[in-house]
Design a protein around this motif. Sequence first.
Motif, PDB file in Angstrom:
ATOM      1  N   ALA A   6     -19.680-107.389 -19.963  1.00 23.94           N
ATOM      2  CA  ALA A   6     -20.416-108.615 -20.251  1.00 23.94           C
ATOM      3  C   ALA A   6     -20.307-108.944 -21.735  1.00 23.94           C
ATOM      4  O   ALA A   6     -20.127-108.059 -22.569  1.00 23.94           O
ATOM      5  N   ASP A  10     -22.578-114.376 -21.460  1.00 25.46           N
ATOM      6  CA  ASP A  10     -23.154-114.076 -20.150  1.00 25.46           C
ATOM      7  C   ASP A  10     -24.667-113.897 -20.172  1.00 25.46           C
ATOM      8  O   ASP A  10     -25.282-113.702 -19.116  1.00 25.46           O
ATOM      9  N   LEU A  14     -27.023-113.278 -16.887  1.00 21.45           N
ATOM     10  CA  LEU A  14     -27.494-111.903 -16.688  1.00 21.45           C
ATOM     11  C   LEU A  14     -29.018-111.856 -16.618  1.00 21.45           C
ATOM     12  O   LEU A  14     -29.579-111.154 -15.776  1.00 21.45           O
ATOM     13  N   ILE A  59     -22.636-103.328 -21.077  1.00 17.44           N
ATOM     14  CA  ILE A  59     -23.175-103.918 -19.857  1.00 17.44           C
ATOM     15  C   ILE A  59     -21.994-104.403 -19.041  1.00 17.44           C
ATOM     16  O   ILE A  59     -21.192-105.221 -19.512  1.00 17.44           O
ATOM     17  N   LYS A  61     -20.438-106.303 -15.693  1.00 23.75           N
ATOM     18  CA  LYS A  61     -20.799-107.370 -14.763  1.00 23.75           C
ATOM     19  C   LYS A  61     -19.786-107.393 -13.618  1.00 23.75           C
ATOM     20  O   LYS A  61     -18.601-107.135 -13.812  1.00 23.75           O
ATOM     21  N   ILE A  69     -21.881-114.174 -11.697  1.00 25.71           N
ATOM     22  CA  ILE A  69     -22.209-112.763 -11.871  1.00 25.71           C
ATOM     23  C   ILE A  69     -23.181-112.383 -10.761  1.00 25.71           C
ATOM     24  O   ILE A  69     -24.261-112.958 -10.651  1.00 25.71           O
ATOM     25  N   THR A  72     -24.735-106.156 -12.034  1.00 25.45           N
ATOM     26  CA  THR A  72     -24.620-105.695 -13.407  1.00 25.45           C
ATOM     27  C   THR A  72     -25.206-104.296 -13.543  1.00 25.45           C
ATOM     28  O   THR A  72     -26.040-103.877 -12.729  1.00 25.45           O
TER      29      THR A  72
END
Length: 169
Positions: A6, A10, A14, A59, A61, A69, A72
């Motif tokens: 990510a 994003d 997220l 992170i 995704k 997305i 995650t």
Amino acid sequence: MPITKATLADVAELNILINSAYRGEESKKGWTTETDLVGGIRIDEPMLIDYLNNDAITILKYTSTDGNIIGTVYLEVKGDKLYLGMFSVSPALQNGGVGRALIEEAEVIAKQLGLHTISMTVIRSRKELIGWYERRGYSFTGEIQPFHDHGRFGAPKEPIELIVMEKTV
């Protein structure tokens, strides 16, 4: 591959996904909701930005074919272990293999970093979730921690304990 790191671009998406997976009415569509255990939000955009600007944190995704997305996971190097947290899959898409793919990718990253243990904390009363992790090779270490009392991850509606689970990779 639909799993990538990510970026700051994003953050808004997220934030919506993670909060929908953990809290509120949307979370009740899936089996990983915490809404009956913890009130408030799970994360906010400033916290996500801080995470993405931290070199010890990645992170991942999982992006659907239409570019959304849908899953995650948060990974943080902590000493000689990789901590796995904030594991989220869109409630409407749970049980479709997204979570399994994310956890397998986390294990690949641990190996790439030369780390041989993945660690996580799970709410002790979440037996179904603990079982899911056990089926993927994670086991309870015997360590129990209190739920975070700083309010950063929401306000417990009842006393909550976290168990530490680990897997050697």
